[in-house]
Design an enzyme around this catalytic site. Structure first.
Site, PDB file in Angstrom:
ATOM      1  CB  SER A   1      -0.973  -0.053   1.182  1.00  0.00           C
ATOM      2  OG  SER A   1      -2.025   0.863   1.038  1.00  0.00           O
ATOM      3  CG  MET A   2       2.361   5.323   2.432  1.00  0.00           C
ATOM      4  SD  MET A   2       2.234   6.221   4.017  1.00  0.00           S
ATOM      5  CE  MET A   2       3.351   5.238   5.025  1.00  0.00           C
TER       6      MET A   2
END
Length: 265
Positions: free
Chosen positions: A95-96
């Site tokens: 994700s991030m």
């Protein structure tokens, strides 16, 4: 080796990393901490040495101010990777963390500091010239709603007011960093990408994840797993096999001392 920015959760034979052992640097998701990679770290030991990034503002760094800018985080991590890692290494970002893994790899390349030999990019679509609408969250209520929508272990923490107050500074900073992140066009990398995505992820579809192939001149492989945004919580054995097959089979010189042990797990 751990240092300020890295945590190791699986013991190594002989107590230290071999210069021939491949290291996998793992970048957590928004609001996440290094401990998110404990299961994967143990599944890959001892053949692959896993170092998980510990961002400020969480767990043993909870008294530090979180960093709310992707570029600044990537700059710090670029220096830390260059200073502390020896021997071959790869990046895994969820994700991030996928954005940070890519931006750190790009800085290492641009500054002629070497870089990872492979990127594993999980649960994140490739960047575009426009900001992702799923990242533009202006209030705590929007952040909390987004985290609950994504599921995972963090969503249960939010039901406890005291625990919620503890994690909110990191969540605000991380979503602020993602909301202000703008990809700047540059030459593609030249290392293989392995893209991983859940088949029912509410914010990333397979087409968006597959678009990472435009960011490298090397081969990109896309793997779709059962599950949502945090599919990896239930897919650790399969992900460990995927990572081990790539890293232990990519270059015999990487694993002269440990390939058999790594494949056996």
């Amino acid at each position: 080796m751990s240092g300020e920015w890295f945590r190791r959760f699986a013991s190594l034979d002989g107590g230290s990393a071999s210069p021939h052992r491949v290291t996998l640097v793992c970048f957590p998701h928004a609001g996440g901490a290094a401990s998110a990679y404990v299961p994967l770290s143990r599944a890959l030991a001892p053949g692959i040495d896993v170092l998980a990034v510990q961002y400020p503002g969480r767990q043993d760094r909870r008294r530090e101010r979180p960093v709310d800018d992707i570029g600044r985080l990537a700059d710090i991590l670029t220096a830390s990777v260059h200073r502390e890692l020896r021997g071959p290494y790869a990046f895994f970002g969820h994700s991030m963390g996928a954005v940070l893994a890519y931006e750190t790899a790009r800085r290492l390349r641009d500054r002629e500091l070497g870089g990872p030999s492979r990127l594993f990019l999980s649960a994140r679509g490739a960047p575009t010239g426009e900001r992702d609408p799923n990242d533009r969250l202006c209030t705590d209520a929007e952040v909390l709603a987004a985290v609950r929508r994504l599921g995972g272990t963090a969503s249960a923490v939010l039901d406890d007011p005291e625990l919620r107050d503890m994690v909110m500074p990191a969540l605000r900073a991380d979503y602020g960093a993602l909301g202000s992140y703008t990809w700047r066009e540059s030459e593609p990398l030249s290392v293989p990408f392995r893209v991983l995505v859940g088949d029912s992820d509410p914010v990333v579809n397979v087409a968006q994840a597959s678009a990472w192939r435009d960011f490298t001149t090397a081969r990109t492989t896309v793997d779709v797993f059962p599950g949502g945004h945090f599919y990896l919580d239930a897919q650790v054995p399969a992900i460990a096999r995927t990572v081990a097959d790539d890293l232990l089979g990519a270059d015999d010189s990487w694993v002269a001392a440990a390939s058999s042990a790594g494949r056996a797990r």
